[in-house]
Scaffold this motif. Structure first.
Motif, PDB file in Angstrom:
ATOM      1  N   GLU A 313       0.818  -1.218   0.000  1.00  0.00           N
ATOM      2  CA  GLU A 313       0.000   0.000   0.000  1.00  0.00           C
ATOM      3  C   GLU A 313       0.852   1.268   0.000  1.00  0.00           C
ATOM      4  O   GLU A 313       0.375   2.334  -0.379  1.00  0.00           O
ATOM      5  N   ILE A 336      -2.127  -3.649  -3.410  1.00  0.00           N
ATOM      6  CA  ILE A 336      -3.255  -3.328  -2.542  1.00  0.00           C
ATOM      7  C   ILE A 336      -3.116  -1.881  -2.093  1.00  0.00           C
ATOM      8  O   ILE A 336      -2.011  -1.386  -1.874  1.00  0.00           O
ATOM      9  N   ARG A 339      -8.202   1.828   1.428  1.00  0.00           N
ATOM     10  CA  ARG A 339      -9.594   1.974   0.998  1.00  0.00           C
ATOM     11  C   ARG A 339      -9.847   3.394   0.487  1.00  0.00           C
ATOM     12  O   ARG A 339      -9.576   4.376   1.171  1.00  0.00           O
ATOM     13  N   ARG A 340     -10.345   3.480  -0.755  1.00  0.00           N
ATOM     14  CA  ARG A 340     -10.665   4.790  -1.320  1.00  0.00           C
ATOM     15  C   ARG A 340     -11.984   5.281  -0.750  1.00  0.00           C
ATOM     16  O   ARG A 340     -12.928   4.517  -0.567  1.00  0.00           O
ATOM     17  N   ASN A 408      -8.760   9.792  -6.015  1.00  0.00           N
ATOM     18  CA  ASN A 408      -8.334   8.665  -5.178  1.00  0.00           C
ATOM     19  C   ASN A 408      -7.949   9.167  -3.792  1.00  0.00           C
ATOM     20  O   ASN A 408      -6.770   9.266  -3.451  1.00  0.00           O
ATOM     21  N   ARG A 410      -7.299   8.409  -0.470  1.00  0.00           N
ATOM     22  CA  ARG A 410      -7.023   7.221   0.345  1.00  0.00           C
ATOM     23  C   ARG A 410      -6.423   7.617   1.698  1.00  0.00           C
ATOM     24  O   ARG A 410      -7.104   7.503   2.722  1.00  0.00           O
ATOM     25  N   TYR A 484      -8.831  -3.514   2.098  1.00  0.00           N
ATOM     26  CA  TYR A 484      -7.943  -2.966   1.079  1.00  0.00           C
ATOM     27  C   TYR A 484      -8.607  -3.092  -0.291  1.00  0.00           C
ATOM     28  O   TYR A 484      -9.384  -4.026  -0.541  1.00  0.00           O
ATOM     29  N   ASP A 485      -8.279  -2.161  -1.168  1.00  0.00           N
ATOM     30  CA  ASP A 485      -8.652  -2.276  -2.578  1.00  0.00           C
ATOM     31  C   ASP A 485      -7.504  -2.946  -3.325  1.00  0.00           C
ATOM     32  O   ASP A 485      -6.327  -2.674  -3.045  1.00  0.00           O
ATOM     33  N   MET A 487      -5.498  -3.146  -6.697  1.00  0.00           N
ATOM     34  CA  MET A 487      -5.289  -2.226  -7.811  1.00  0.00           C
ATOM     35  C   MET A 487      -4.430  -2.858  -8.900  1.00  0.00           C
ATOM     36  O   MET A 487      -3.616  -3.758  -8.646  1.00  0.00           O
ATOM     37  N   ASN A 501      -9.270  -0.165 -10.072  1.00  0.00           N
ATOM     38  CA  ASN A 501      -9.661  -1.060  -8.989  1.00  0.00           C
ATOM     39  C   ASN A 501     -10.188  -2.363  -9.596  1.00  0.00           C
ATOM     40  O   ASN A 501     -11.114  -2.356 -10.393  1.00  0.00           O
ATOM     41  N   GLU A 504     -11.208  -6.333  -4.051  1.00  0.00           N
ATOM     42  CA  GLU A 504     -10.978  -5.911  -2.674  1.00  0.00           C
ATOM     43  C   GLU A 504     -10.690  -7.136  -1.815  1.00  0.00           C
ATOM     44  O   GLU A 504     -11.052  -8.269  -2.161  1.00  0.00           O
ATOM     45  N   LYS A 506     -10.828  -8.034   2.405  1.00  0.00           N
ATOM     46  CA  LYS A 506     -11.253  -7.510   3.697  1.00  0.00           C
ATOM     47  C   LYS A 506     -11.368  -8.639   4.693  1.00  0.00           C
ATOM     48  O   LYS A 506     -11.375  -9.819   4.338  1.00  0.00           O
TER      49      LYS A 506
END
Length: 837
Positions: A313, A336, A339-340, A408, A410, A484-485, A487, A501, A504, A506
């Protein structure tokens, strides 16, 4: 690295004592005042309020430290390299505080203020800013009531780097100052003993590692390289990643390298050489964007292609890496990201700021304004975007700038959530009813007596939902619910870069990791446009098995031919060619097999003989109790089922007890009759009438029925596939369930048989014409002898003992009835024979 950080903590703890504490002069003229010995020269921004929140942000990403001679007052470090996202993160805190102050439902009678400091990307400066937040900014102040009063700030939002958060929390945690980080992910910060007042709105590295392993498993990548930064963030990740990867069976590390902080050309060249020579096609990097810039310079220099980069991240969304020069290598990167989120009204808030508002009541006097517009901090970029020379008076709204790119949000969204978490904690605290509070004596905190440690209690219980729809709460370690998203880096036809994206990952309320990926959207930087293969050894073909290579990770192995049956599970066996699995043959006693046919014939023959005996005795009005022991053996033939397993044991147990109890009662009657024939023995017959005999048989049989019922209820016999007898066959049989229950059932039958045998043995010398004791003795002898072999010959023992009873006890009777009718008279039976000595 840990010792290095501990040294920093010790140094700055001493610094804290001398710089943030007040020094009181001894002279009478100064008895009522205190003075700070020194003050940090920091980039700062302030706004007063009833309650002040602190913030630490990376508005500059590097620092310059002058050499110190100590022949004059030491010079302080200066900051350089403006960081646009860092300023935007600071502005998001200001916006959140403004939004709360305008919200009549949250802290309605309280105005929040702020004190923000620039950490300049350096631990020393960030730590200094934290100490300033904790001690205040006044150079001199009056002593009132022994300096008792509200602290300068009641909570801090920050810091960004894990190393800074560790150092700051180690000191300020001693005073339980609440710290809510928006970017520090080190899993070590979840230690509540070391960091009792630390919280964060970003998932910890522990979850980030789990998320990465989920991605590796999804694409079958079992052979990967790992690069980490030379700090707490990277080194903690390295330890946890190796252990979690091994425990989860997700794969192995091909190599592990630590990236240097600076552009160490020799060190970077060695690392890139390792990447180039390794057979691992997947490279995971847990580092900051600064590390990646130096690393990618060397990757481009050596032209290392064909790698699938996996981003942590920390650099997934780094715009500085999204350049035409690096995209041939980095496009297709998977990573990852935090979270946006969306912050309604944030863009309008940023557009309202003007560089000439030096003394704006809302934002105060700050050098931050010097960098509000791109024209001020990036003239070249402004000129390139607007096509004209920078004058400082341009309208920022008319030019596309990174500062206003809010697509974005974040880290900014995490800052927003952190401010609201502190606000909700404060609001809950101020709503406390006197006498029902959480503190000593059930007291409540007030705005006048409020202390930071009191906020921690309420911060731990915070639970609210943002306007974007995300729930915010903290677990027992101060960690937020992780998400987390996923990417993917995509290069558009016009050369621009898009980070899309594609899923995800989680953690649900059940603590399970859930990964969702839309693979159709992923761009792969390979000719096949498919995910690469990254394994140390290819999967073994059918008919072979893995054999580990000595001194190599478990993912590296040779393939050798399988031994017989080694690719089977309990229901399957290997084919003769040992290249696929075939079902094992299921074996049980079938009606169609020769043995099953013989046993069935024998069982039915015995039943038929019993029926003939019954008919004979019925016809001749001399009928004993009917013996049906033969029929229960039929339950042992055919595919076992639950009801047949239960019934077969209960049927033979009860039927045999019924049979043996009848014989036992008959033996007792024989003894009683001859005892009654002696002088004074007539009274014994009253205990052996027809009703007493039937009652005794029923009682003895009921005991066995109760034993069977208890056995079936507690641990019932059941069908079982036994694979221990033969490797290539499954013997389908009934297991007894409770061995104790089965033993009691057999033991009771044996007890009655033994009693019958002993009583018949005692009556062996009675007159022959009337005496059945010899027949009973002989039948019981056969019965007991056969049952010694009961365990190895289950069904045969039942049939043999049944025939023993039938032939030995009823055979002579049928012989007299059918072939010697002259002896089947009362006179012949009652006539006394010679008593044997």
């Amino acid at each position: 690295m840990g010792a290095f950080i501990d040294s920093y903590v010790c140094i700055y703890l001493i610094l804290f004592i001398f710089s943030s504490s007040s020094f009181c002069f001894a002279s009478s003229s100064f008895l009522s005042s205190c003075k700070l010995w020194g003050r940090f020269n920091l980039n700062e921004m302030h706004k007063p309020g009833d309650v002040v929140l602190g913030g630490l942000f990376e508005v500059h990403y590097s620092s310059v430290f002058p050499e110190q001679t100590f022949t004059s007052e030491p010079e302080q470090a200066s900051c350089k390299g403006f960081d646009t996202p860092g300023l935007r993160q600071a502005m998001s805190m200001i916006y959140a505080i403004d939004e709360i102050n305008n919200n009549s439902n949250l802290l309605p009678n309280v105005t929040l203020g702020y004190s923000l400091y620039d950490n300049c990307g350096a631990l020393v400066i960030g730590f200094s800013g934290a100490l300033s937040l904790a001690s205040g900014r006044e150079r001199q102040f009056l002593l009132q009531q022994n300096c008792v009063g509200s602290p300068p700030v009641l909570g801090i939002v920050g810091d960004s780097f894990s190393t800074s958060s560790i150092a700051i929390s180690s000191v300020l945690g001693l005073y339980k100052m609440p710290i809510v980080s928006y970017f520090s992910t080190c899993s070590c910060l979840s230690d509540r003993k070391r960091f009792p007042s630390f919280f964060r709105t970003i998932p910890s590295d522990a979850f980030q590692v789990h998320a990465m392993i989920q991605i590796l498993k999804r694409f079958g990548w079992t052979w990967v390289g790992l690069l980490v930064s030379d700090d707490d963030y990277g080194l903690h990740v390295a330890r946890s990643f190796q252990s979690d990867l091994t425990e989860s069976g997700g794969g192995c590390l091909a190599y592990l390298e630590v990236l240097p902080w600076d552009s160490d050309q020799a060190g970077l060249k060695m690392i890139v050489d390792v990447i180039k020579k390794s057979t691992a096609r997947v490279v995971m990097v847990f580092a900051h964007e600064g590390h990646m810039i130096h690393l990618m310079d060397e990757v481009v220099r050596q032209n290392v292609t064909g790698q699938q980069w996996i981003a942590s991240e920390a650099w997934t969304s780094a715009a500085v890496l999204q350049t035409p020069r690096l995209m041939p290598y980095l496009r297709g990167t998977l990573g990852i990201a935090i979270r946006r989120g969306e912050i309604t009204g944030f863009r309008e808030f940023l557009l309202q700021m003007r560089p000439d508002q030096k003394n704006n009541d809302n934002y105060g006097n700050s050098i931050f304004w010097e960098y509000t517009f791109q024209c001020k901090f990036d003239p070249a970029g402004w000129a390139e975007a607007g096509g004209r020379r920078c004058t400082g008076k341009e309208d920022i709204e008319s030019v596309e700038t990174e500062f206003l790119d809010l697509s974005n949000l974040r880290p900014e969204y995490n800052v927003y959530k952190a401010v609201y978490a502190l606000a909700y904690a404060l609001d809950d605290m101020l709503q406390c009813e006197p006498g029902r509070g959480p503190f000593s004596g059930q007291s409540c905190a007030t705005l006048q007596t409020l202390e930071p440690w009191q906020i921690v209690n309420y911060l731990q219980q915070v639970n609210f939902t943002t306007s974007f729809g995300d729930q915010v709460s903290f677990d027992e370690n101060g960690d937020a619910l992780p998400i987390y998203d996923v990417m993917n880096w995509l290069q558009l036809p016009d050369g621009r870069t898009k980070i899309q994206n594609v899923g995800e990952v989680k953690r649900s309320a059940t603590k399970a990791e859930e990964l969702t990926i839309d693979e159709d959207k992923i761009y792969w930087n390979f000719e096949s446009n498919k995910p690469p293969q990254s394994v140390c050894s290819e999967s073994c073909p059918p008919g072979t098995r893995m054999a580990r290579k000595k001194g190599k990770p478990v993912c590296c192995f040779d393939c050798i031919p399988c031994s017989e049956g080694k690719i089977s599970n309990k229901d399957f066996w290997s084919s003769p060619q040992r290249d696929h699995c075939v079902p094992k043959k299921t074996e049980f006693l079938s009606y169609h097999e020769p043995l099953g046919i013989c046993l069935t014939t024998t069982s039915l023959l015995g039943t038929f003989i019993c029926a003939v005996v019954l008919g004979i005795f019925t016809y001749h009005r001399s009928t004993p109790i009917v013996r049906l022991c033969f029929l229960c053996s039929l339950l042992f033939i055919g595919r076992p089922r639950l009801w047949t397993c239960q019934l077969r044991h209960a049927a033979f147990g009860i039927s045999f007890v019924l049979c043996v109890s009848c014989i036992l009662v008959k033996t007792m009657v024989v003894l009683a009759v001859f005892k009654a024939s002696k002088p004074g023995g007539g009274d014994s017959l009253k205990w052996f009438g027809a009703m007493q005999q039937r009652g005794t048989v029923m009682v003895l049989t009921s005991i066995q029925a109760a034993i069977c019922t208890a056995w079936l209820v507690s641990s019932s016999p059941a069908p079982h596939k036994n694979t221990q007898y033969h490797n290539d066959k499954i013997v389908y049989e009934c297991v007894v369930g409770s061995t104790v229950g089965f033993a009691v059932l057999l033991g009771y039958i044996g007890l009655l048989a033994t009693l019958s045998f002993l009583l018949a043995f005692l009556a062996r010398n009675l007159p022959d014409n009337f005496n059945e004791a010899k027949l009973i003795t002989f039948s019981m002898l056969i019965f007991c002898a056969v049952w010694v072999a009961f365990v190895p010959a289950y069904v045969f023992a039942i049939l043999a003992s049944s025939f023993g009873l039938l032939v030995a006890l009823f055979g002579p009777k049928c012989f007299i009835i059918l072939l010697r009718p002259e002896r089947n008279t009362k006179k012949a039976i009652m006539s006394r024979g010679t008593t044997k000595s």
